[in-house]
Every structure is written in C-alpha cells, then in structure tokens.
Motif scaffolding. Structure first.
Motif, short mmCIF file in Angstrom:
data_model
loop_
_atom_site.label_atom_id
_atom_site.label_comp_id
_atom_site.label_asym_id
_atom_site.label_seq_id
_atom_site.Cartn_x
_atom_site.Cartn_y
_atom_site.Cartn_z
N UNK A 185 0.77 -1.16 -0.43
CA UNK A 185 -0.08 -0.12 0.06
C UNK A 185 0.49 1.02 0.00
N UNK A 186 0.78 1.74 -0.80
CA UNK A 186 1.33 3.61 -0.88
C UNK A 186 1.08 4.70 -1.96
N UNK A 214 -3.81 10.63 0.80
CA UNK A 214 -2.96 10.38 1.10
C UNK A 214 -2.86 9.41 0.15
N UNK A 215 -3.81 8.74 -0.84
CA UNK A 215 -2.98 7.77 -1.91
C UNK A 215 -2.86 8.17 -3.14
N UNK A 216 -3.34 9.39 -3.00
CA UNK A 216 -2.98 10.35 -4.36
C UNK A 216 -1.99 11.76 -3.80
N UNK A 217 -1.21 11.84 -2.99
CA UNK A 217 -0.16 12.05 -2.76
C UNK A 217 0.02 13.36 -1.56
N UNK A 218 -2.05 13.63 -1.36
CA UNK A 218 -2.10 14.80 -0.75
C UNK A 218 -1.41 14.04 1.28
N UNK A 219 -0.65 15.60 1.74
CA UNK A 219 -0.23 15.23 2.67
C UNK A 219 -1.98 16.16 4.07
N UNK A 220 -2.33 14.40 4.47
CA UNK A 220 -3.45 14.78 5.42
C UNK A 220 -3.24 14.32 6.68
N UNK A 267 -7.26 0.83 9.87
CA UNK A 267 -6.52 2.44 10.88
C UNK A 267 -4.99 1.86 9.80
N UNK A 268 -4.47 1.05 10.69
CA UNK A 268 -3.13 0.98 10.00
C UNK A 268 -2.97 0.60 8.38
N UNK A 269 -3.87 1.25 7.63
CA UNK A 269 -3.88 1.33 6.09
C UNK A 269 -3.59 2.87 6.24
N UNK A 314 0.40 7.64 6.34
CA UNK A 314 1.17 9.25 6.73
C UNK A 314 0.75 9.66 6.93
N UNK A 315 -0.73 9.03 7.30
CA UNK A 315 -1.65 9.80 7.50
C UNK A 315 -1.57 10.37 8.99
N UNK A 316 -1.38 11.59 9.35
CA UNK A 316 -1.43 12.05 10.69
C UNK A 316 -2.80 12.02 11.28
N UNK A 317 -2.87 11.64 12.49
CA UNK A 317 -4.47 11.34 13.57
C UNK A 317 -3.76 11.91 15.08
#
Length: 993
Positions: free
Chosen positions: A530-531, A557-563, A594-596, A601-604
């Motif tokens: 998953x990238x 995030x998969x499309x490249x956004x910083x989320x 949630x692990x995905x 790189x999603x920040x929560x």
C-alpha cells in the motif's frame, strides 16, 4: 409494436436449429443439452425419458419454446390450452404486460393467443423438430417424449368444430398439411443429416397425443366438469387429467397458510372458494371418473394445480385479478395433493404443477407424483436451462413406474412446505433491483452488484480471484476503491447483495463475507504494497475520524496529499466504534483499517477538537468536514421521555453491557439502529424481555433484512402495529394501528384504531434518528438550506471555497459505503484526478454459461462458483423470454455479445422487464429486428428490417429517425449498430423469416 406472435415456418425452424448448433454451439440460446438415459418410464402406454416439462403456459405455445425446453431436459410437454375463443378475440381480453415473475409469480393470461389452427401447426412442427433433434444430436429416443394437449373451458366449446378438429388432428396428424410439409422437408434434406435416416423420418408417428388435461374456468359447475371429462374419456378416448384448484382446500386454510408464510399482503376473498368446485362434490366425481376410465382401459388423474386467483393491489399487472404461481403456490398445491392422496389412499394419479423446482423436484417425484410441469422457475434468470438440473436430479435418484403415491411421504412434504426457506417469504419485501439508467442499445451487460455499490467496487473480479485462492490479488482489487475492507467486510449493509442477480435463483452471492475473507487472509501480506500512487502535493485537514473521514484520508493520501485527521475521541471509527455494539464489530477490527492510514502517512490527532474552519483554511489547502450527524433526536411521550438509542449504545459499549436497565425494555423504532439497540438490551444483565415497538409490520420496517433476522434470532419480541403514546406506571401505552391499502410502490398505509395496549416498560429507548449539526455549519460560515443541511455543489464543496462536507453530517445518517462514496467525490475534486483506474477482469464466458440455471445455496464451496459474472455475460432478458425473442449475438470486432429483440416472436408478456437490471423493458428498449417494414411501422422501437440480406440493405430507425442503408454507405447511425445488422445478415440469417 404488435403483441401478436408469428410462428416460424418449419424450414426456418430447421435452419435455425441446425445453423445455430453448428456455428455457435447453442440452441435457441441454450448452452447445455440434456441427454436422456436409456431407461425410460411408461405413461399412457408410451415411453417417457424423464417426467418433467413445461406447464401449459407461455413456455409451451410456440415450436421454438418446446424445442428449447426439450434441449434442456423436458420430455413431458403440457401444451398451452386451446379453447373456442382464440386469436384477435382472445388477445383483446388479455392486458399486457401479463407476466410478473420476479419472486412469486403472477399472470393475467390463460389460453393460447394464437388461433387454434395456428396452435395446432406449432405443436406439429415441434413434434417433428423434437423427433429430429433426438436422433440427430443424440439427445434421446425419437419416441422418448410425450405431448399432452390442454383444452377448455366448457363442453360446448370443446365440441365445436374448431376445437374438435384440433383434438382429432393431435390424435392423428397424418392428414394435416403441416404434418405432410414437415415430413417432406426432412425427407428432402435427409442427405444433409448425420444420424437421421429416411427410415427414421418415415417412422415418426402421426398419433402425436393420446392424453389431455382438462382446464375449466373458475365457477364451472361440477356437473359440467364431469360431463367434459366423460366426453374426453368415452368419445375421444383420451387418457385424461382434470385440473384441480387449491380453492378445494377452503378459504381459511389458504389464508392461514399464506399468512403464516409471510404472504399476508396477497389479497383474495372468499368468492372463488365458494363458487368453485367444492371438495364434497369433487371426491364422488373423481371416484366415478376413476371407475369409468378403468372400464375404458384409459388412465385418469388430477392435475394440481389449475390457478389461484388473487387481487391486484399494488399495480402488479394491468388487471383487477391475476393468477398466482411459484413459491407461494407450492404449499397450497402440495397440501391439496396430500389431501386428495389421503382421500384416495394413494391410488389417485396426480400430475403436478405449482412451485416445483430443483430444490423440491426429487421429493415431489419421490412421493410418486409425476409428471411434473413447471412455469415460474423457467420464467426466471437461467430460464429453460433450469430444467437440466431437475432432469439430472431425477436421473440420479432413479424414478420408478407409478405404483401409487406414498401418502406418508407426501404428508411430510406438505407439512415441511410451510416452513421451507425456499418458499417462505422473507421478512422484508425485496427492493427494486433495477438501476435508474436506461438499457443501452449496445454493450448492455452490466454487473448489478457493482452498479448498486456506492463506490462501484469491481465485485465480480475480486470474488473470482478469491474463489481461486488468490487472496492477495483479490484484496488489491478491493483496496482499489475500498478504504475500509475490514469495516465493510464486517458491518456493511451490503446493498450490492440486494442487487445480485443470484437473488432470482435463491440467495445473493455472499459478497460481504468474501471481502472479509480476503482482508483476513491477505492484509498482512500486502500492507507493505500500500503506497502513494499520485502526485498531488497539497495538504488537507479532515475533521472527524469516523468511516467518512478515514476513507477520505485514505484516498487523499494515496493520491499524494498530506493529510491530518482531527478526532475528538481517543480512537478512530466514529459511530462504528462508539455506537455499533461491540458484539457486531470491535475496535480491533477498526484498527486493521486504521493501519492502512498509518502506512500511507496520515497524521491523526486524537482527543483533539478541530479549530474553526477559518483557522484550518490558513494551515491547509483544503478541509473536509466529516463530523457526523451527532445531534441526537428526542422522543417525548406523555408521562416521560425515552432514552436516546445512541446514548444507550455508547453506554453499552463503554460498560461492555454492565448496565442495570430493568427486566422489561421497550425499543421504539424499526431501523438498523433500533435492531442494534434491541439486541444490545437483550445482552444486558437482568433483562428478561425486549419489546420492539413499530407502527407497521416487520415487512415495512426500514431495517435491513439481515439485521431484522438477527434481532429475531436473538429473541427480540416484535410488537407490530403499535404507535407509542404515553408512559404510565411502568408501561408504555400504545395505540393499535392497522395496515391500510397498498400504494403503487407496494407500501401499506396505516390507520389508527380506537384500541390501545400496554407494553411492560422499565426502560424505553427511542431509535428516532439523528440530526445534522446545523449550528456547527452556521458557526463556521457554511450556508445551509431550509432543512438545516449544508449546501454543497456536485463535488460536495460547500459555500466556503475548498471546504467539503461528507458523511452522515451531510444529509443525515446513512451507511458506511455511501460515506466512502462521498469521500471519493471530495478527494477527486481536491486532487483533480480519479482515485483509481479499473481493475475489472472479464470472466470466462464458458464458465458463466455453465452456472446458468443451476440453483445452489451458499455453502462450503467458494462463492465464485455461484457468481454469475454479469459484467461479462448478463443475458437475463434472453434467459427469461419464453418465446426466445431476445437473442444474444456475437458481432465481429466487439468484445461483448450484443442483445437484439426479435419483434415477430414477442407477445409483449413483459417478463424480460422484471429481470433487466436497467430501468427498462428490453422488448421495448433494445434494438429490434422486424420481419418486414410493415411491422416496423407498427412499432416505436429503434430497430431495423432487412430489405436485402445479400446486399445488406436495411431500413433503420434510430432515435425515431428512419433511414435506408446499404453496407458500405455512410450513415448517421452508430457504427456498432450497423455492425449488428451486418452480423445478422451474415451469421444469423436464420433470424430472418
């Protein structure tokens, strides 16, 4: 368009059969042939290879219908009823459409719509066609099948010259012109055949039929029935069956049985039960006829069933009364068979029809009841091909000669029928399985499950991969569009399964379970794959970490956004975590999804209230509000207030059900939340009864069928037709309601009564819905409508630029997968590109055709063995047309087969409309082949009439504009439709009369 069928000439039928089999490997669209065993049965002094076939009805009225039925496994053919009224006179009395068979079936047609001489011609042509097919293609003996004529409806009509000539011609057709023409054609072409010889052709017997089934109208006096049967036995010397109606069982039995089985909405009065043949009159009449037939050396019996008339209440068909058949008729028909068998100690022969199919055929025949004829099951997807499974089943069990009926076994069968899951109506009436789109003229094959899924997952593809054990590949397909495979694999309300074509067979493909299986089997193996796949570099704040927010973060995030997700609770999952009871889904399942996000790189930010929108906009390029419908509804009752269901469920999860809520709990509501609440209350310490109060019946509750069934299984006590009014002394006082008339959608209205009842209530919990957070939106400067809902564009952007709204907070509580669809819409708008390409893989058509018509419940085998691969091969309209008027053809250069409609073979029965996945009727909306230009002028269909086959010249109507076109010319008609016309002329010329 005319609703009059036109029979084909025998030479066209022969060309069709031989060319289609030779060039395409099919016969009238059927892909599998039944080859009969050498062992045969005997009835009426003749051989019979298998005791099943089409009932007198739409599947036995034209020669091609009978040929298709034979090819699939039929050997006993109850030909469609003839009577003195026929042709145009009869057609004027039959409203169209006249068949609706999507679950239990209804029809408002009766005898053949042809003129009697035309019907006779069809049956003689079919007789020769079957004799030829049997020998030429090794399907069985040329004497291994039987025709059974059906006549009605009174003695005067049966004695008329027209009907009398028909009977005599069917008894011996040697002198008829049709018999001579058919025989001569075969002799003239015998050199072209591989196995049929001139001796075989000369041996085709002219005595086509020596048996008859008598059909009489409702209300026919017993004396008239006996007179007709006596005439048929003594004057016509025909082995005779008399059709008997379930009205012999009495109104109370029929009403109580159908109510018990969930068919309480089927309306019928006492009239027919009082006006039709009475049981007290039927028994002595049958005794006399048995004696008479014995004296005549003929066989006699009853045909169960005739028809069961019911009222049209919800616009099912354009008539006031219709005839019920199929799954709902079965318990009545088999009960009547049992009653008569007890009366006659098993010695009365029974020919059976009424809900027979592959699930019960072995038990019916095993009791000694045969022949068995069917209509409803072969009017459903799979069509005639369903006969093969029934024939195979009977061949495997071995059917013995008739030595009487096993009364004990038949009584047990009748008793079991009332609780048989294949015949009991589900608690919820099925919703429409049609899309809102019109069927396209070309490339109409579509997967209803995929179309019905809000995120349009490539369901057939991942189901097929899972069936091959390729779980990693299957999960990659799922993750292509599904951000929450564990969550949706566990608690999704699976609208896809409601659309599944398999519902027309028995039960839907278990899509949700397959998704979860893939996730459990493969997530550990593929999570490192998953990238980020896109190059969008903007930043996005997602407010709310429920399913909508989690899905949006995944796609972005998969499309490249910083989320960054702002979540006010200590964990992700929103309502799924906090509200849905933990016995349905727990936080460990949500954590896997949630692990995905972590991998991408999603920040929560947990335990964090998001800043105001204007603050977020300064830090992020875009903002998505996925805050949920968190404003809880209230239900105020006289004498008290009910607890909010969401508050209760949140307490339940927090305390793990360790709550003191009393012995008697009342839950008000009928949706999924009400079911969750009731099931959770049942698990609380000290609770003895949980009553679920709703103002309608289960059938009209908004809850999903699956959730409702689980509540029943958990012991929730449904108190239907009650409207709560006040709390008083530990009781909920409710107004008793009753159902009113059905509207056109089939939903019943409700009417108050003067009666009230008290329901014990230590605690009352109301699942009355949640509200969108209007105050929140207004406080953040977002415009709302007069209902308090935020105004959004088609991309879900609010009135504040770059601020999007998704999830339950947008339009109110809904299902997880719809929130995910909204997340896709917003993510694509923000990033300016689609979240993914297609992962669809076409299935092998041969494997799909091998499954068509085979009934198979979910079981130990992979669900891929039940999936019908509709995006590769649909052909529902082809399957269900009794006359074969919808044809699948292969067009050079086109990946998918194309479906055309053949006008001259159609009588507008409307059956294809019920099963087309589009909001269309193929007999009206598919590209239509007309026999001649005059027929085209009589129709509004887009289509064509071939003027010159060799030159490929046709008159074409497209979007109402008519042109004449010859191959090679320029045309405004789409190229694909021109290729269809070319294919018909070159490869399917047998379609042209």
């Amino acid at each position: 368009m005319s609703d009059r069928m036109t029979g084909m000439s025998f030479d066209q039928l022969m060309n069709w059969v031989t060319e289609e089999l030779e060039n395409h490997g099919t016969l009238f669209g059927l892909h599998r042939a039944y080859k009969a065993p050498e062992e045969t049965l005997t009835i009426f002094g003749r051989d019979l290879e298998t005791p099943i076939g089409p009932a007198a009805g739409p599947n036995s009225q034209l020669a091609q219908n009978i040929a298709a039925s034979y090819y699939a496994g039929s050997r006993f053919f109850e030909l469609k009823t003839v009577q003195i009224m026929d042709g145009d006179e009869l057609a004027a009395c039959v409203n169209k459409p006249c068949i609706k068979a999507d679950d239990e079936a209804y029809n408002c047609e009766w005898s053949t719509e042809l003129y009697v001489p035309q019907a006779q011609d069809e049956y003689i042509k079919a007789w020769f066609l079957l004799s030829f097919m049997a020998k030429e293609y090794g399907l069985g003996s040329m004497d291994g099948f039987q025709f059974n004529i059906s006549v009605g409806y009174d003695l005067e009509g049966i004695k008329s010259e027209k009907v009398n000539t028909f009977i005599e011609s069917m008894k011996n057709a040697a002198d008829t012109e049709t018999f001579k023409v058919c025989k001569q054609y075969l002799l003239d072409h015998v050199s072209e055949f591989k196995h049929v010889t001139a001796e075989d052709i000369e041996a085709i017997r002219p005595d086509i039929c020596n048996s008859v089934t008598l059909s009489t109208l409702h209300g026919c006096p017993p004396q008239e029935i006996e007179r007709i049967a006596t005439y048929l036995l003594t004057e016509k010397r025909l082995n005779t069956f008399i059709k008997c109606n379930p009205t012999l069982l009495g109104y109370e039995f029929a009403r109580e049985t159908l109510d018990k089985m969930g068919y309480d909405y089927i309306a019928f009065g006492r009239f027919h039960f009082e006006d039709d043949l009475q049981y007290v009159d039927a028994v002595p009449m049958l005794q006399r006829l048995i004696k008479l037939s014995g004296e005549m050396g003929l066989e006699f019996g009853v045909k169960i069933t005739n028809t069961f008339p019911v009222d049209v209440k919800a616009g099912e068909l354009p008539s006031e009364e219709m005839y019920m058949s199929g799954k709902s008729l079965y318990p009545l028909s088999i009960s009547l068979a049992a009653k008569l068998s007890r009366e006659f100690d098993g010695k009365l022969r029974i020919s059976y029809s009424g809900g027979a199919d592959a699930f019960n055929i072995d038990r019916i025949v095993g009791c000694g009841i045969w022949p068995v004829t069917v209509a409803t099951t072969i009017l459903k997807p799979g069509g005639y091909q369903r006969l093969q499974q029934m024939a195979d089943s009977l061949e495997a069990m071995g059917v013995g000669e008739f030595k009487g009926i096993d009364v004990a076994a038949l009584n047990k069968l009748a008793e079991d029928a009332i609780t048989d899951a294949h015949h009991v109506k589900p608690a919820k009436l099925p919703a429409s399985r049609k899309s809102n789109e019109t069927v396209p003229l070309l490339d109409c094959y579509t997967a209803p499950c995929q179309d019905g899924c809000p995120i349009h997952q490539e369901i057939p593809t991942y189901v097929a991969l899972a069936g091959e054990g390729k779980y990693e590949e299957a999960l990659k397909v799922i993750l292509n569009r599904n951000a929450l495979p564990f969550m949706t694999g566990t608690i999704c309300s699976h609208p896809c399964q409601g659309y599944c074509t398999r519902n027309f067979y028995e039960k839907s493909v278990q899509i949700r379970n397959t998704k979860l299986e893939c996730a459990e089997q493969a997530m550990d193996a593929i999570i490192d794959c998953v990238s980020v796949t896109g190059d969008y570099s903007g930043s996005v704040a997602v407010v709310g970490g429920g399913p909508a927010g989690m899905a949006a973060a995944y796609y972005l995030a998969r499309l490249g956004a910083k989320v960054t997700i702002y979540e006010k609770r200590e964990r992700l999952g929103g309502v799924v975590s906090a509200i849905i009871p933990n016995f349905r889904i727990d936080d460990s399942v949500i954590a896997k999804d949630a692990a995905l996000l972590e991998k991408l790189g999603v920040k929560v930010l947990y335990n964090t209230e998001a800043p105001a929108v204007d603050v977020l906009k300064k830090e992020y390029d875009s903002v998505i509000l996925a805050v949920g419908a968190y404003k809880r509804g209230e239900l105020k009752l006289e004498g008290g207030e009910a607890q909010n269901a969401l508050a209760f469920l949140e307490d339940y999860n927090r305390t793990n059900g360790k709550m003191a809520i009393g012995k008697n709990v009342v839950v008000i509501g009928g949706g999924n939340t009400a079911m969750d609440t009731a099931r959770a209350a049942k698990r609380c310490d000290g609770v003895e009864h949980v009553y679920l109060v709703y103002r309608r019946t289960k059938r009209y509750m908004p809850a999903d069928e699956h959730e409702l069934v689980l509540a029943v299984e958990d012991g929730v006590e449904f108190r239907e037709l009650l409207a709560p009014e006040k709390l008083e002394n530990g009781q909920l006082i409710c107004r008793v309601m009753k159902l009113g008339e059905l509207d056109a959608s089939g939903r019943a209205g409700i009417v108050e009564t003067d009666e009230t009842v008290a329901v014990p209530a230590d605690r009352v919990i109301a699942a009355v819905g949640e509200k969108v957070p209007t105050d929140f939106y207004e406080a953040n400067g977002l415009q709302v409508d007069d209902r308090g809902r935020v105004k959004v564009s088609p991309t879900l952007e609010s009135s504040v630029e770059n601020v999007y709204v998704i999830g339950d907070g947008l339009y109110g509580p809904s299902i997880v997968v719809k929130a995910m669809a909204q997340a896709i819409t917003a993510a694509e708008a923000i990033c300016g590109r689609e979240i993914s390409g297609s992962c669809d893989i076409a299935a092998d058509p041969a494997s799909i055709y091998a499954k068509k018509g085979i009934l198979a419940e979910p079981g130990d085998k992979p669900e891929s063995e039940r999936c019908l691969g509709c995006s590769t091969v649909c052909e529902n309209c082809v399957d269900v047309c009794p006359n074969r008027a919808n044809i699948s053809i292969k067009v050079p250069g086109m990946a998918k087969a194309q479906v055309i409609h053949v006008d001259y073979m159609c009588n507008e029965c409307g059956n294809c409309k019920s099963f087309c996945p589009y909001a269309s009727a193929p007999y009206l909306d598919k590209f239509t082949l007309f026999a001649k230009e005059a027929d085209m002028a009589d129709s509004k269909n887009d289509g064509f009439a071939v003027i010159d086959k060799e030159a490929v010249t046709a008159k074409i109507r497209f979007f109402g504009k008519e042109t004449t076109w010859t191959k090679g010319q320029e045309s405004s008609v789409p190229f694909g439709l021109l290729k269809v016309i070319e294919a018909v002329c070159a490869d399917y010329s047998y379609l042209l009369p």
